[in-house]
Design a protein around this motif. Structure first.
Motif, PDB file in Angstrom:
ATOM      1  N   LEU A  35       0.737  -1.094  -0.153  1.00 25.45           N
ATOM      2  CA  LEU A  35       0.037   0.017  -0.030  1.00 25.45           C
ATOM      3  C   LEU A  35       0.916   1.511   0.005  1.00 25.45           C
ATOM      4  O   LEU A  35       0.313   2.294   0.441  1.00 25.45           O
ATOM      5  N   GLY A  36       2.221   1.071  -0.073  1.00 26.82           N
ATOM      6  CA  GLY A  36       3.107   2.328  -0.430  1.00 26.82           C
ATOM      7  C   GLY A  36       3.341   2.509  -1.975  1.00 26.82           C
ATOM      8  O   GLY A  36       3.623   3.515  -2.151  1.00 26.82           O
ATOM      9  N   ALA A  37       3.416   1.517  -2.515  1.00 30.65           N
ATOM     10  CA  ALA A  37       3.735   1.682  -4.026  1.00 30.65           C
ATOM     11  C   ALA A  37       5.039   2.393  -4.483  1.00 30.65           C
ATOM     12  O   ALA A  37       5.098   3.356  -5.117  1.00 30.65           O
ATOM     13  N   GLY A  38       6.080   2.150  -3.399  1.00 25.95           N
ATOM     14  CA  GLY A  38       7.350   2.857  -3.764  1.00 25.95           C
ATOM     15  C   GLY A  38       7.031   4.334  -3.349  1.00 25.95           C
ATOM     16  O   GLY A  38       7.873   5.521  -3.878  1.00 25.95           O
ATOM     17  N   ILE A  39       6.161   4.833  -2.452  1.00 26.35           N
ATOM     18  CA  ILE A  39       5.745   6.124  -2.051  1.00 26.35           C
ATOM     19  C   ILE A  39       5.103   6.781  -3.304  1.00 26.35           C
ATOM     20  O   ILE A  39       5.746   7.810  -3.818  1.00 26.35           O
ATOM     21  N   ALA A  40       3.880   6.277  -3.698  1.00 29.29           N
ATOM     22  CA  ALA A  40       3.160   6.721  -4.817  1.00 29.29           C
ATOM     23  C   ALA A  40       3.892   6.808  -6.338  1.00 29.29           C
ATOM     24  O   ALA A  40       3.373   7.617  -7.020  1.00 29.29           O
ATOM     25  N   VAL A  41       4.733   5.823  -6.481  1.00 31.31           N
ATOM     26  CA  VAL A  41       5.395   5.749  -7.615  1.00 31.31           C
ATOM     27  C   VAL A  41       4.962   4.592  -8.477  1.00 31.31           C
ATOM     28  O   VAL A  41       4.579   4.995  -9.811  1.00 31.31           O
ATOM     29  N   ASN A  42       4.536   3.502  -7.991  1.00 28.31           N
ATOM     30  CA  ASN A  42       4.291   2.625  -9.075  1.00 28.31           C
ATOM     31  C   ASN A  42       2.519   2.434  -9.251  1.00 28.31           C
ATOM     32  O   ASN A  42       1.871   1.697  -8.544  1.00 28.31           O
ATOM     33  N   VAL A  43       2.173   3.477  -9.948  1.00 31.12           N
ATOM     34  CA  VAL A  43       0.798   3.783 -10.146  1.00 31.12           C
ATOM     35  C   VAL A  43       0.026   2.497 -10.835  1.00 31.12           C
ATOM     36  O   VAL A  43      -1.155   2.512 -10.699  1.00 31.12           O
ATOM     37  N   LEU A  44       0.925   1.509 -11.483  1.00 31.82           N
ATOM     38  CA  LEU A  44       0.178   0.587 -12.169  1.00 31.82           C
ATOM     39  C   LEU A  44       0.955  -0.669 -11.730  1.00 31.82           C
ATOM     40  O   LEU A  44       0.940  -1.802 -12.325  1.00 31.82           O
ATOM     41  N   GLY A  45       1.347  -0.705 -10.424  1.00 36.32           N
ATOM     42  CA  GLY A  45       1.850  -1.955  -9.644  1.00 36.32           C
ATOM     43  C   GLY A  45       3.305  -2.394 -10.104  1.00 36.32           C
ATOM     44  O   GLY A  45       3.634  -1.755 -11.106  1.00 36.32           O
ATOM     45  N   HIS A  46       3.702  -3.265  -9.577  1.00 39.30           N
ATOM     46  CA  HIS A  46       4.794  -4.058  -9.825  1.00 39.30           C
ATOM     47  C   HIS A  46       4.709  -5.007 -11.145  1.00 39.30           C
ATOM     48  O   HIS A  46       3.876  -5.654 -11.486  1.00 39.30           O
ATOM     49  N   ALA A  47       5.814  -4.759 -11.871  1.00 39.13           N
ATOM     50  CA  ALA A  47       6.056  -5.606 -13.162  1.00 39.13           C
ATOM     51  C   ALA A  47       4.925  -5.515 -13.896  1.00 39.13           C
ATOM     52  O   ALA A  47       4.610  -6.232 -14.758  1.00 39.13           O
ATOM     53  N   ASN A  48       4.201  -4.339 -14.126  1.00 35.55           N
ATOM     54  CA  ASN A  48       3.075  -4.237 -15.180  1.00 35.55           C
ATOM     55  C   ASN A  48       3.396  -4.569 -16.497  1.00 35.55           C
ATOM     56  O   ASN A  48       4.333  -3.962 -17.102  1.00 35.55           O
ATOM     57  N   LEU A 363      -1.827   5.631   2.618  1.00 40.54           N
ATOM     58  CA  LEU A 363      -2.094   4.416   1.871  1.00 40.54           C
ATOM     59  C   LEU A 363      -2.020   4.975   0.590  1.00 40.54           C
ATOM     60  O   LEU A 363      -2.979   5.685   0.179  1.00 40.54           O
ATOM     61  N   LEU A 364      -1.152   4.304  -0.245  1.00 41.43           N
ATOM     62  CA  LEU A 364      -0.783   4.849  -1.803  1.00 41.43           C
ATOM     63  C   LEU A 364      -0.815   3.564  -2.459  1.00 41.43           C
ATOM     64  O   LEU A 364       0.108   3.562  -3.115  1.00 41.43           O
ATOM     65  N   PRO A 365      -1.797   2.922  -2.597  1.00 45.52           N
ATOM     66  CA  PRO A 365      -1.894   1.609  -3.557  1.00 45.52           C
ATOM     67  C   PRO A 365      -1.545   1.802  -4.833  1.00 45.52           C
ATOM     68  O   PRO A 365      -1.851   3.045  -5.449  1.00 45.52           O
ATOM     69  N   PRO A 366      -1.180   0.777  -5.675  1.00 51.41           N
ATOM     70  CA  PRO A 366      -1.212   1.091  -7.231  1.00 51.41           C
ATOM     71  C   PRO A 366      -2.766   1.432  -7.484  1.00 51.41           C
ATOM     72  O   PRO A 366      -3.727   1.174  -6.877  1.00 51.41           O
ATOM     73  N   LEU A 367      -2.722   2.390  -8.711  1.00 55.06           N
ATOM     74  CA  LEU A 367      -4.048   2.857  -8.909  1.00 55.06           C
ATOM     75  C   LEU A 367      -4.900   1.906  -9.584  1.00 55.06           C
ATOM     76  O   LEU A 367      -6.142   1.908  -9.819  1.00 55.06           O
ATOM     77  N   ASN A 368      -4.374   0.590 -10.029  1.00 54.72           N
ATOM     78  CA  ASN A 368      -5.342  -0.376 -10.729  1.00 54.72           C
ATOM     79  C   ASN A 368      -5.462  -1.567  -9.497  1.00 54.72           C
ATOM     80  O   ASN A 368      -5.342  -2.760  -9.956  1.00 54.72           O
ATOM     81  N   ILE A 369      -5.278  -1.308  -8.373  1.00 52.20           N
ATOM     82  CA  ILE A 369      -5.603  -2.396  -7.238  1.00 52.20           C
ATOM     83  C   ILE A 369      -6.621  -3.024  -7.661  1.00 52.20           C
ATOM     84  O   ILE A 369      -7.684  -2.598  -8.003  1.00 52.20           O
ATOM     85  N   THR A 370      -6.958  -4.459  -7.412  1.00 49.36           N
ATOM     86  CA  THR A 370      -8.188  -4.898  -7.377  1.00 49.36           C
ATOM     87  C   THR A 370      -8.936  -4.796  -6.280  1.00 49.36           C
ATOM     88  O   THR A 370      -8.428  -4.498  -5.097  1.00 49.36           O
ATOM     89  N   ASP A 371     -10.352  -5.012  -6.252  1.00 53.12           N
ATOM     90  CA  ASP A 371     -11.212  -5.001  -5.193  1.00 53.12           C
ATOM     91  C   ASP A 371     -11.078  -6.149  -4.109  1.00 53.12           C
ATOM     92  O   ASP A 371     -11.029  -5.848  -3.006  1.00 53.12           O
ATOM     93  N   GLU A 372     -10.453  -7.161  -4.565  1.00 54.82           N
ATOM     94  CA  GLU A 372     -10.056  -8.202  -3.758  1.00 54.82           C
ATOM     95  C   GLU A 372      -8.887  -7.730  -2.721  1.00 54.82           C
ATOM     96  O   GLU A 372      -8.938  -7.860  -1.833  1.00 54.82           O
ATOM     97  N   ASP A 373      -7.941  -7.301  -3.262  1.00 55.46           N
ATOM     98  CA  ASP A 373      -6.940  -6.768  -2.810  1.00 55.46           C
ATOM     99  C   ASP A 373      -7.204  -5.548  -1.681  1.00 55.46           C
ATOM    100  O   ASP A 373      -6.518  -5.358  -0.692  1.00 55.46           O
ATOM    101  N   ILE A 374      -8.206  -4.710  -2.212  1.00 56.32           N
ATOM    102  CA  ILE A 374      -8.491  -3.452  -1.151  1.00 56.32           C
ATOM    103  C   ILE A 374      -9.004  -4.400   0.131  1.00 56.32           C
ATOM    104  O   ILE A 374      -8.970  -3.922   1.251  1.00 56.32           O
ATOM    105  N   ALA A 375      -9.943  -5.315  -0.084  1.00 54.67           N
ATOM    106  CA  ALA A 375     -10.544  -6.162   0.927  1.00 54.67           C
ATOM    107  C   ALA A 375      -9.539  -6.751   1.946  1.00 54.67           C
ATOM    108  O   ALA A 375      -9.520  -6.737   2.979  1.00 54.67           O
ATOM    109  N   GLU A 376      -8.459  -7.556   1.125  1.00 49.52           N
ATOM    110  CA  GLU A 376      -7.363  -8.034   1.906  1.00 49.52           C
ATOM    111  C   GLU A 376      -6.698  -7.019   2.853  1.00 49.52           C
ATOM    112  O   GLU A 376      -6.103  -7.323   3.822  1.00 49.52           O
ATOM    113  N   ALA A 377      -6.373  -5.775   2.096  1.00 46.67           N
ATOM    114  CA  ALA A 377      -5.534  -4.904   2.588  1.00 46.67           C
ATOM    115  C   ALA A 377      -6.115  -4.386   3.877  1.00 46.67           C
ATOM    116  O   ALA A 377      -5.433  -4.266   5.025  1.00 46.67           O
ATOM    117  N   VAL A 378      -7.677  -4.154   3.720  1.00 45.56           N
ATOM    118  CA  VAL A 378      -8.363  -3.709   5.152  1.00 45.56           C
ATOM    119  C   VAL A 378      -8.282  -4.861   6.311  1.00 45.56           C
ATOM    120  O   VAL A 378      -8.089  -4.605   7.492  1.00 45.56           O
TER     121      VAL A 378
END
Length: 390
Positions: A35-48, A363-378
């Motif tokens: 939920l850090g995304a490299g401090i708001a850097v990885n807007v499309l997640g890792h290894a997009n 909380l600065l997740p990738p902008l394309n985070i999934t709904d499932e990952d949002i639920a898991e994060a909480v």
């Protein structure tokens, strides 16, 4: 004995070797929800895969030529930025700090060109973060960043954050510019109200001062608009961009109107690496994805879902949390506990977060985070908070 890597960071004892979407995988194989995304850097997640393809294709062609020559990839990205923003022109850097340095220089050069070289004062705000160069720390002015590094660059006056009366009293016909983040990141996920931002624009216009916006952290779709100032319906004269624009590849930019940039002629600024073919090939692909209206609509939908779940988290742990703040997927949990304790508790639940000032957890997740990952994060944040309750 001093570390071979200069010990200026308090690093967590975790090393990552791989990433997939919103997940970072440590060297021991442990998967962390990022939920850090490299401090708001990885807007499309890792290894997009789109960004990997853009980088790989360009890497097989040419990496670096310097700005002695025309760079088609740079021109392509500049076109995308101009077409989607207020700007008439773009200068590419490698980082937000470099963008801040150019923004400051551009303000001073503007007034020198206008025949008023002594008009150098830039008004900034408490809690600001504009980078760690000598100019950027002078602009922010916090004791933590400036102690021991004086004498500082002159020409900055710091006003209380959110105090419009102080700004009305402080801005004069001698003011060169007002510089601020529409949403403070390091300062604790603190948005400037839209009406205040409109008033700041009007105050600048009333005395002829330039408006400089720092959207290094809050830009590139992070708040649900391509840039956060769009909510207020205003345009700046100069804007700094970095972090998300490269999707993880080092890239920054200064966007400006023709009027604000007219004094920046050949020889007034430069960069060896800034705007190199690799960075701009990736940045152009990021822009093509993030600037799409359908993509931004999804960011807003996910942000509403995430915020709703976070409000429930706050209600469930009133001794740990005090509220939710922010815009889009630039969210903060205002804490009663120490944010650093929550970050550490998160490591135990295999979730990554970022502390900030004003007792805030970012909380600065990738902008394309999934709904499932949002639920898991909480769910993981809930377990981390419960460990502090205990």
């Amino acid at each position: 004995m001093m570390s071979h890597v200069l010990p200026t960071y308090n690093r967590a004892p975790i090393s990552f070797e791989k990433g997939e979407g919103a997940w970072a995988i440590a060297t021991d194989g442990t998967r962390y929800l990022d939920l850090g995304a490299g401090i708001a850097v990885n807007v499309l997640g890792h290894a997009n895969p789109d960004l990997v393809a853009a980088l790989t294709e360009q890497a097989g062609r040419i990496w670096h030529v310097s700005n002695l020559y025309q760079i088609p990839q740079q021109e392509r990205l500049a076109d995308l930025l101009v077409d989607n923003t207020f700007a008439d022109t773009v200068f590419f850097t490698n980082s937000g700090t470099e963008a801040a340095e150019l923004a400051i220089k551009m303000v001073r050069k503007y007034w020198d060109h206008a025949g008023d070289p002594d008009r150098i004062e830039i008004l900034t705000f408490e809690g600001a973060f504009h980078g760690r160069s000598t100019g950027a720390i002078a602009a922010a002015g916090s004791d933590k960043m400036v102690k021991g590094f004086g004498p500082l660059m002159p020409g900055f006056r710091h006003l209380p954050w959110g105090d419009m009366e102080a700004l009305k009293q402080g801005i004069t016909k001698s003011t060169a510019a007002v510089m601020l983040e529409p949403v403070q990141g390091e300062g604790g996920i603190r948005p400037i109200a839209d009406e205040d931002l409109r008033q700041i624009r009007a105050l600048c216009d009333s005395v002829g001062a330039l408006l400089v916006l720092d959207e290094v952290q809050c830009g590139m779709g992070r708040t649900g608009r391509l840039f956060a100032h769009e909510y207020a319906g205003i345009v700046p004269d100069i804007m700094m961009v970095a972090k998300g624009i490269g999707g993880g590849f080092p890239l920054g930019a200064v966007l400006a109107t023709e009027n604000a940039a007219k004094a920046m002629v050949a020889g007034t600024h430069g960069s060896t690496y800034g705007g190199n073919p690799l960075a701009c090939a990736v940045g152009a692909r990021v822009m093509e994805i993030v600037a799409d209206d359908a993509f931004l609509a999804e960011v807003n939908r996910k942000a509403a879902l995430f915020r709703q779940k976070l409000e429930g988290l706050v209600a469930a742990h009133p001794d740990v949390f005090d509220g939710v703040r922010g815009q889009g997927l630039m969210l903060g949990l205002k804490c009663r506990a120490a944010p650093a304790d929550l970050v550490k508790a998160g490591y135990a639940q295999h979730i990554l977060t970022v502390p900030a000032a004003d007792s805030t957890l970012r909380l600065l997740p990738p902008l394309n985070i999934t709904d499932e990952d949002i639920a898991e994060a909480v769910a993981r944040l809930d377990r981390a908070a419960a460990s502090l309750d205990a």
